[in-house]
Design a protein around this motif. Structure first.
Motif: not given
Length: 66
Positions: A18-24, A49-50
């Motif tokens: 649970d949190g703000l995710g970033t994916v590269n 899941a936004t």
């Protein structure tokens, strides 16, 4: 409804962060939690899941009031 989905995910060994995710592009994920701590990991399969926020349109009478 969310409890049921959570139970299904847990039963199928799906990890939830649970949190703000970033994916590269290399499938490295960084999740920043509400307390500003970060967790980093990589994965072959990622589900983003936004969530949602209810919206009440500004139309007279939409909430039952006139």
């Amino acid at each position: 409804m969310t409890n049921g989905v959570g139970t299904l995910m847990k039963g199928n060994n799906v990890d939830v962060y649970d949190g703000l995710g970033t994916v590269n592009a290399s499938r490295n994920v960084t999740v920043t939690k509400n307390d500003e701590t970060q967790q980093q990991f990589s994965a072959d399969k990622i589900i983003l899941a936004t969530g949602s926020v209810p919206l009440m349109p500004p139309f007279p009478g939409i909430d039952g009031a006139m």
